[in-house]
Each structure stands twice: as C-alpha cells, then as structure tokens.
Scaffold this motif. Structure first.
Motif, PDB file in Angstrom:
ATOM      1  N   GLU A 119     -35.325 -30.254 -27.863  1.00 20.29           N
ATOM      2  CA  GLU A 119     -35.702 -30.651 -29.215  1.00 20.29           C
ATOM      3  C   GLU A 119     -35.761 -29.440 -30.151  1.00 20.29           C
ATOM      4  N   GLN A 120     -35.280 -29.642 -31.381  1.00 13.74           N
ATOM      5  CA  GLN A 120     -35.461 -28.682 -32.456  1.00 13.74           C
ATOM      6  C   GLN A 120     -36.424 -29.324 -33.459  1.00 13.74           C
ATOM      7  N   ARG A 121     -37.582 -28.683 -33.648  1.00 14.60           N
ATOM      8  CA  ARG A 121     -38.694 -29.313 -34.354  1.00 14.60           C
ATOM      9  C   ARG A 121     -38.986 -28.617 -35.698  1.00 14.60           C
ATOM     10  N   PHE A 122     -39.089 -29.425 -36.733  1.00 16.59           N
ATOM     11  CA  PHE A 122     -39.461 -28.952 -38.060  1.00 16.59           C
ATOM     12  C   PHE A 122     -40.803 -29.608 -38.399  1.00 16.59           C
ATOM     13  N   VAL A 123     -41.882 -28.920 -38.030  1.00 15.00           N
ATOM     14  CA  VAL A 123     -43.228 -29.462 -38.167  1.00 15.00           C
ATOM     15  C   VAL A 123     -43.841 -28.959 -39.464  1.00 15.00           C
ATOM     16  N   GLU A 124     -44.484 -29.851 -40.193  1.00 18.76           N
ATOM     17  CA  GLU A 124     -45.114 -29.493 -41.465  1.00 18.76           C
ATOM     18  C   GLU A 124     -46.104 -28.340 -41.287  1.00 18.76           C
ATOM     19  N   ASP A 125     -45.986 -27.317 -42.158  1.00 12.26           N
ATOM     20  CA  ASP A 125     -46.878 -26.149 -42.173  1.00 12.26           C
ATOM     21  C   ASP A 125     -46.766 -25.292 -40.908  1.00 12.26           C
ATOM     22  N   GLN A 126     -45.628 -25.384 -40.209  1.00 13.77           N
ATOM     23  CA  GLN A 126     -45.389 -24.523 -39.049  1.00 13.77           C
ATOM     24  C   GLN A 126     -43.980 -23.949 -39.137  1.00 13.77           C
ATOM     25  N   ASP A 127     -43.755 -22.845 -38.423  1.00  8.48           N
ATOM     26  CA  ASP A 127     -42.407 -22.307 -38.309  1.00  8.48           C
ATOM     27  C   ASP A 127     -41.544 -23.226 -37.454  1.00  8.48           C
ATOM     28  N   PHE A 128     -40.234 -23.045 -37.576  1.00  6.37           N
ATOM     29  CA  PHE A 128     -39.296 -23.787 -36.742  1.00  6.37           C
ATOM     30  C   PHE A 128     -39.627 -23.581 -35.263  1.00  6.37           C
ATOM     31  N   ARG A 129     -39.587 -24.672 -34.495  1.00  6.55           N
ATOM     32  CA  ARG A 129     -39.952 -24.627 -33.076  1.00  6.55           C
ATOM     33  C   ARG A 129     -38.922 -25.371 -32.247  1.00  6.55           C
ATOM     34  N   THR A 130     -38.866 -25.053 -30.959  1.00  9.15           N
ATOM     35  CA  THR A 130     -38.056 -25.817 -30.011  1.00  9.15           C
ATOM     36  C   THR A 130     -38.930 -26.234 -28.829  1.00  9.15           C
ATOM     37  N   ARG A 131     -38.439 -27.206 -28.066  1.00  8.13           N
ATOM     38  CA  ARG A 131     -39.197 -27.672 -26.909  1.00  8.13           C
ATOM     39  C   ARG A 131     -38.243 -28.231 -25.856  1.00  8.13           C
ATOM     40  N   TYR A 132     -38.575 -27.988 -24.593  1.00 12.37           N
ATOM     41  CA  TYR A 132     -37.811 -28.487 -23.452  1.00 12.37           C
ATOM     42  C   TYR A 132     -38.628 -29.567 -22.747  1.00 12.37           C
ATOM     43  N   ARG A 133     -37.953 -30.654 -22.358  1.00 10.05           N
ATOM     44  CA  ARG A 133     -38.643 -31.752 -21.685  1.00 10.05           C
ATOM     45  C   ARG A 133     -37.841 -32.212 -20.470  1.00 10.05           C
ATOM     46  N   TYR A 134     -38.563 -32.490 -19.384  1.00 11.97           N
ATOM     47  CA  TYR A 134     -37.932 -33.090 -18.202  1.00 11.97           C
ATOM     48  C   TYR A 134     -38.778 -34.273 -17.749  1.00 11.97           C
ATOM     49  N   ASN A 135     -38.141 -35.424 -17.614  1.00 16.44           N
ATOM     50  CA  ASN A 135     -38.826 -36.642 -17.199  1.00 16.44           C
ATOM     51  C   ASN A 135     -38.150 -37.208 -15.949  1.00 16.44           C
ATOM     52  N   LEU A 136     -38.967 -37.511 -14.948  1.00 13.23           N
ATOM     53  CA  LEU A 136     -38.480 -38.173 -13.736  1.00 13.23           C
ATOM     54  C   LEU A 136     -39.064 -39.583 -13.705  1.00 13.23           C
ATOM     55  N   PHE A 137     -38.198 -40.584 -13.844  1.00 18.55           N
ATOM     56  CA  PHE A 137     -38.591 -41.991 -13.819  1.00 18.55           C
ATOM     57  C   PHE A 137     -38.349 -42.572 -12.427  1.00 18.55           C
ATOM     58  N   LEU A 138     -39.196 -43.494 -12.027  1.00 18.23           N
ATOM     59  CA  LEU A 138     -39.003 -44.221 -10.776  1.00 18.23           C
ATOM     60  C   LEU A 138     -39.384 -45.681 -10.983  1.00 18.23           C
ATOM     61  N   ASN A 139     -38.431 -46.586 -10.750  1.00 19.27           N
ATOM     62  CA  ASN A 139     -38.679 -48.027 -10.802  1.00 19.27           C
ATOM     63  C   ASN A 139     -38.417 -48.630  -9.425  1.00 19.27           C
ATOM     64  N   ILE A 140     -39.333 -49.502  -8.964  1.00 21.27           N
ATOM     65  CA  ILE A 140     -39.219 -50.110  -7.648  1.00 21.27           C
ATOM     66  C   ILE A 140     -39.429 -51.615  -7.778  1.00 21.27           C
ATOM     67  N   PRO A 141     -38.415 -52.446  -7.548  1.00 20.34           N
ATOM     68  CA  PRO A 141     -38.602 -53.898  -7.650  1.00 20.34           C
ATOM     69  C   PRO A 141     -39.498 -54.428  -6.538  1.00 20.34           C
ATOM     70  N   PHE A 142     -40.356 -55.400  -6.878  1.00 21.14           N
ATOM     71  CA  PHE A 142     -41.263 -55.996  -5.904  1.00 21.14           C
ATOM     72  C   PHE A 142     -40.627 -57.147  -5.131  1.00 21.14           C
ATOM     73  N   THR A 143     -39.953 -58.043  -5.837  1.00 20.08           N
ATOM     74  CA  THR A 143     -39.543 -59.317  -5.271  1.00 20.08           C
ATOM     75  C   THR A 143     -38.060 -59.394  -4.953  1.00 20.08           C
ATOM     76  N   ALA A 144     -37.330 -58.312  -5.125  1.00 13.60           N
ATOM     77  CA  ALA A 144     -35.896 -58.270  -4.819  1.00 13.60           C
ATOM     78  C   ALA A 144     -35.512 -56.820  -4.601  1.00 13.60           C
TER      79      ALA A 144
END
Length: 231
Positions: A129-154
């Motif tokens: 992400e490249q972030r332009f936040v009000e009243d702050q200097d330009f910022r960047t951020r790194y994100r990593y998400n691990l999702f897991l879905n497990i069906p119950f009935t099939a």
C-alpha cells in the motif's frame, strides 16, 4: 512438511494464541462488510473491491468507513490473481467527538489460492500500500494474509454448505517517520479472525465472525458480518 502444511500449522497456532490472550476483551466493536468480484466475459481482466463500515461499538460510533476498488488480472496459465486499486478511508474518533480524518490509498495485490488435503482451502494474499494520510507524510505498508476455509457438510465450498472461516493478517510499516517528529513502530498491527460462513448460491455467501486486532499498544475485539458477492 510442505510449505502449505507449515502455513496451516502457523495459522492455527496464531489463531489460538490470539483468541486466548486478547488484551481488551470487553472493548468490542463491529464491522459490516460487502465484498464484490466480477470477471469480464472472455477476458483476463475483472474488478473487485469492498465497502466496510466499522464502529467503535456495535453501532453508531464511527471508527472507519472504507471504500476500495481495483482492476484485476488473471494470467492464463497461473493460479494467481493480481489487483491494482485505490481506497478512500474516513476514520472517526472514539466517543462523542465527530472529528474525522481522511486517507487515500493506492495498493497492489497478489492472491494465490491453494487446496490442501481435498478439503482445506488456503489463500495467500500479499498487499503493498501507498498511503496518503491526512496531516502525515507519505507512508507505505506491507500486508500478508493467510486465509483458511474448511467446509463442514461437504468436501467443497458449494451452495447450501456451511464452512469455518479463519485468517491471520500481519501489517508492517514501510517507514517509522510520519512527519513533524512523530514516529510509529515497524509492526503496525495483526488481525486474527474466527468465523462461520454459509454459501447461499454460486454468487453469494455470508460470514459471521469475531476478529481480534492487536497493535503495538493495545488490542480490540471486533464483531464482523460480511457478504461476498460474485456477479
């Protein structure tokens, strides 16, 4: 042990620890979310995005309104989805104050789905992400998400099936200096989610869950309701 199984074990460990050691279990807010995705016919391009309305409490005290949308690209011979998008974020203050602040955000994302053991649906999401936040200097951020879905009935996540939905997402700031002598930690936050989903049909599914968010200074529980829409 393969990378996928290690990632699954790591997710389970983090999820359990976050659930047991929430810092402020009585401070519960709410998130109401709509996610959409569309693949253009006979094309490798599409769109996806989300609308999120977050409250400091269950309803009424605005924490954040997020509007996000992007253009997606699906390579023909690779199981990955790339996104280039933009988000606008309005953040509110806790309590009776009506003060708000604004942020514009450009982001790039890669989404890599996997199926493990015939039943476990894993998805890795990398976002920059490249972030332009009000009243702050330009910022960047790194994100990593691990999702897991497990069906119950099939064995598949298909219409009329209930499923467990879990994820863990780590946020890391690209800079610590945000202007005017102010600094933030490299570690921005971590989110852990436990939920239950239901697939209504091929286009729509719903999720109901609980998310714990930890920053360097505090933690907060969030009740979440989401709709996921493909059209």
């Amino acid at each position: 042990m393969t990378f996928s199984l290690r990632a699954l074990a790591l997710l389970c460990f983090i999820t359990t620890s976050q659930f047991l050691f929430s810092q402020n279990p009585n401070q519960t807010g709410s998130w109401y979310m709509y996610f959409y995705k569309h693949q253009f016919q006979n094309s490798q391009f599409g769109i996806q995005g989300d609308v999120q309305y977050r409250n400091w409490n269950i309803i009424g005290d605005l924490e954040q309104l997020l509007l996000r949308s992007g253009v997606t690209y699906q390579p023909k011979e690779a199981d990955v989805l790339f996104t280039l998008g933009y988000a606008h974020v309005t953040s509110g203050a806790l309590g009776d104050s009506n003060d708000t602040s604004a942020e514009s955000r450009i982001y790039q994302e890669a989404l890599l789905p996997q199926k493990v053991g015939g039943r476990f649906y894993l998805t890795h999401r990398f976002r920059y992400e490249q972030r332009f936040v009000e009243d702050q200097d330009f910022r960047t951020r790194y994100r990593y998400n691990l999702f897991l879905n497990i069906p119950f009935t099939a064995k598949t996540i298909s219409p009329k099936v209930f499923y467990a939905a879990l994820y863990n997402e780590l946020f890391v700031n690209g800079q610590t200096d945000i202007g005017d002598g102010r600094e933030v930690e490299l570690f921005d936050r971590n989110r852990t989610y436990l939920g239950v989903g239901y697939v209504l049909n091929e286009s729509i599914r719903f999720q109901l869950g609980w998310m714990n968010q930890k920053t360097a200074n505090n933690g907060k529980a969030q009740f979440q309701v989401s709709m996921h829409h493909k059209f």
